[in-house]
Write a protein that holds these residues in place. Structure first.
Motif, PDB file in Angstrom:
ATOM      1  N   ASP A  78       0.264  -5.904   1.121  1.00 25.14           N
ATOM      2  CA  ASP A  78      -0.151  -5.003   0.036  1.00 25.14           C
ATOM      3  C   ASP A  78      -0.698  -3.768   0.759  1.00 25.14           C
ATOM      4  O   ASP A  78      -1.899  -3.529   0.815  1.00 25.14           O
ATOM      5  N   THR A  79       0.226  -3.013   1.327  1.00 36.88           N
ATOM      6  CA  THR A  79      -0.103  -1.931   2.259  1.00 36.88           C
ATOM      7  C   THR A  79      -1.069  -0.907   1.672  1.00 36.88           C
ATOM      8  O   THR A  79      -1.919  -0.372   2.373  1.00 36.88           O
ATOM      9  N   LEU A  80      -0.922  -0.635   0.395  1.00 38.20           N
ATOM     10  CA  LEU A  80      -1.772   0.391  -0.219  1.00 38.20           C
ATOM     11  C   LEU A  80      -2.885  -0.200  -1.073  1.00 38.20           C
ATOM     12  O   LEU A  80      -3.574   0.527  -1.796  1.00 38.20           O
ATOM     13  N   GLY A  81      -3.040  -1.513  -1.020  1.00 38.57           N
ATOM     14  CA  GLY A  81      -4.129  -2.151  -1.763  1.00 38.57           C
ATOM     15  C   GLY A  81      -4.024  -1.929  -3.262  1.00 38.57           C
ATOM     16  O   GLY A  81      -5.006  -1.604  -3.925  1.00 38.57           O
ATOM     17  N   LEU A  82      -2.832  -2.146  -3.798  1.00 44.63           N
ATOM     18  CA  LEU A  82      -2.590  -1.841  -5.214  1.00 44.63           C
ATOM     19  C   LEU A  82      -2.708  -3.053  -6.132  1.00 44.63           C
ATOM     20  O   LEU A  82      -2.790  -2.909  -7.345  1.00 44.63           O
ATOM     21  N   LEU A  83      -2.658  -4.238  -5.557  1.00 44.82           N
ATOM     22  CA  LEU A  83      -2.565  -5.440  -6.394  1.00 44.82           C
ATOM     23  C   LEU A  83      -3.915  -5.897  -6.931  1.00 44.82           C
ATOM     24  O   LEU A  83      -4.965  -5.522  -6.425  1.00 44.82           O
ATOM     25  N   SER A 133      -1.596 -10.396 -10.367  1.00 45.13           N
ATOM     26  CA  SER A 133      -0.246 -10.010  -9.942  1.00 45.13           C
ATOM     27  C   SER A 133       0.057 -10.582  -8.559  1.00 45.13           C
ATOM     28  O   SER A 133       1.192 -10.975  -8.271  1.00 45.13           O
ATOM     29  N   THR A 134      -0.956 -10.664  -7.698  1.00 43.71           N
ATOM     30  CA  THR A 134      -0.739 -11.260  -6.369  1.00 43.71           C
ATOM     31  C   THR A 134      -0.241 -12.693  -6.529  1.00 43.71           C
ATOM     32  O   THR A 134       0.725 -13.113  -5.876  1.00 43.71           O
ATOM     33  N   TYR A 135      -0.904 -13.435  -7.388  1.00 37.93           N
ATOM     34  CA  TYR A 135      -0.527 -14.843  -7.593  1.00 37.93           C
ATOM     35  C   TYR A 135       0.938 -14.930  -8.030  1.00 37.93           C
ATOM     36  O   TYR A 135       1.711 -15.725  -7.493  1.00 37.93           O
ATOM     37  N   LEU A 160      -8.912  -1.097  -3.843  1.00 34.53           N
ATOM     38  CA  LEU A 160      -9.554  -1.354  -5.142  1.00 34.53           C
ATOM     39  C   LEU A 160     -10.703  -2.357  -5.012  1.00 34.53           C
ATOM     40  O   LEU A 160     -11.203  -2.870  -6.016  1.00 34.53           O
ATOM     41  N   GLY A 161     -11.072  -2.659  -3.785  1.00 35.16           N
ATOM     42  CA  GLY A 161     -12.146  -3.641  -3.586  1.00 35.16           C
ATOM     43  C   GLY A 161     -11.687  -5.061  -3.899  1.00 35.16           C
ATOM     44  O   GLY A 161     -12.508  -5.938  -4.176  1.00 35.16           O
ATOM     45  N   LEU A 162     -10.375  -5.303  -3.858  1.00 37.76           N
ATOM     46  CA  LEU A 162      -9.848  -6.607  -4.279  1.00 37.76           C
ATOM     47  C   LEU A 162      -9.163  -7.375  -3.147  1.00 37.76           C
ATOM     48  O   LEU A 162      -8.504  -8.391  -3.401  1.00 37.76           O
ATOM     49  N   ALA A 163      -9.298  -6.902  -1.919  1.00 38.54           N
ATOM     50  CA  ALA A 163      -8.531  -7.528  -0.823  1.00 38.54           C
ATOM     51  C   ALA A 163      -8.863  -9.009  -0.646  1.00 38.54           C
ATOM     52  O   ALA A 163      -7.965  -9.835  -0.468  1.00 38.54           O
TER      53      ALA A 163
END
Ligand SMILES: [Zn+2]
Length: 394
Positions: free
Chosen positions: A170-175, A179-181, A203-206
């Protein structure tokens, strides 16, 4: 901390590659070796030691890490061309991550190629690396903006050459975790390839995305110490390792008691400081000021304890400030044998709160105890004056 029946997740730390790509971060060779050693001592399975194509100095640094014979797998990051593979061979690694763009946008901008051409190039370059005896993982750059059919086509070509893993980046941290799941589940169902998740933190979601990927079947997590990395950074090693057993019924081989020292080492090498409230490794994450929380912790630690500090080799700490209550004052004073009665306690509390407000900071334990002695002697004096007065009257 490992729940029964949990499955083992492999941790691939990329502090020395993606971490060093953070703006202004430069690790010396000595620092790289120290970080690699500490990662090995902490129980990390694999590290990405650098990008050999950056030049001979980087090749030599990777070679030095390989020569250290640490108990972990050492890999290198390559672009999709033979000369990068040659540089990795000069560094002496046995394993490479060969990165290829997965989104149509990146395919066109970076390689001026369509998916079938990228698949052909993957076949050629990975074929070359395999002929040279390297273990190869395919790195799917910008996978989160890709069509899964394109990933299937390209990863399918790589699978025929025996790649051992696909990195979903997720190179740009968009997920987000939902959606990752979905992405990882479909990818696992459709390709059967082992999946590594590489999440960025825009997005602080990594961390959340990494946990979701593992729940969906990813078996490898790509992380960095403190989340050091491009832009907002990567999924932090320390968060993923501690959260996994609690949220995804999975475990790693990482020893949580070594995380604080590892974080200190990397922060120092990056010339950065660790935010005091940083999860898992921040200085203040087990420090309590609020009167309500301290009273709860002192009567039964489970009242306000989610994470046991002992698991991380740490302990709770009570501090005195504007929000303190009597229980905290009593605890700090009784530790050196000063007992506060109700009157002295109330007076002391008023004084420390006034000091905290005036200085906009905590009141050190030593100062609290000094004030406590003053209040006690003031009250004792008051009492003896009263007694003297009563005796006089008699
Ligand atoms: Zn990255």
């Amino acid at each position: 901390m490992t729940p029964a029946g949990s499955h083992r997740i492999s941790i691939n730390d990329t502090t020395l590659r993606d971490g060093e790509q953070a703006p202004g971060v430069v690790f010396s060779l000595a620092e790289k070796l120290a970080i690699a050693r500490e990662l090995a001592a902490a129980g990390v399975d694999e590290i990405e030691a650098g990008t050999p194509a950056m030049g001979e100095e980087e090749v030599e640094a990777i070679a030095a890490i390989v020569s250290a014979n640490l108990p972990l797998r050492v890999g290198a990051w390559c672009r999709l061309n033979e000369s990068d593979v040659d540089a990795a061979l000069r560094a002496g690694v046995k394993m490479v991550n060969i990165s290829a763009p997965m989104s149509r946008l990146q395919m066109r901008v970076k390689l001026k190629a369509e998916p079938h051409e990228v698949a052909a190039r993957v076949t050629r370059v990975i074929g070359y690396a395999r002929e040279k005896g390297l273990e190869v993982a395919l790195g799917g750059e910008d996978s989160s903006r890709a069509d899964l059919r394109d990933i299937g086509l390209i990863a399918g070509a790589a699978a025929k050459l025996g790649v051992f893993r696909f990195r979903f980046a997720d190179t740009l941290g968009l997920l987000d975790p939902f959606s990752t799941y979905e992405y990882i589940k479909r990818l696992r169902d459709e390709t059967g390839l082992a999946v590594e998740f590489h999440g960025h933190n825009d997005l602080g979601l990594a961390t959340a995305n990494t946990l979701a990927a593992i729940r969906a079947g990813a078996s490898h997590a790509s992380v960095t110490v403190l989340g050091l990395g491009e832009r907002a950074g990567n999924a932090p090693l320390e968060e993923v390792c501690v959260a996994l057993p609690r949220t995804a019924e999975a475990r790693t081989g990482v020893d949580p008691t070594r995380l604080a020292a590892l974080a200190e080492l990397v922060a120092h090498a990056a010339r950065d400081s660790i935010p005091r409230a940083k999860p898992i490794v921040g200085a203040d994450i087990f420090t309590h000021e609020s009167g309500i929380h301290v009273a709860g912790l002192l009567s039964d630690v489970r009242t306000y304890q989610g994470l046991d500090p002992a698991m991380l080799g740490r302990q709770h700490k009570v501090v005195i400030g504007k929000h303190s209550g009597l229980a905290a004052l009593r605890s700090i004073c009784s530790a050196i044998g000063i007992e506060l009665d109700a009157k002295a306690g109330a007076a002391l509390l008023a004084r420390v709160k006034a000091i905290a407000k005036m200085t906009k900071s905590l009141v050190p334990d030593g100062r609290v105890r000094q004030l406590a002695r003053e209040e006690i002697s003031k009250h004792q004096r008051g009492r003896s004056d009263q007694t003297a007065q009563i005796s006089g009257e008699l």
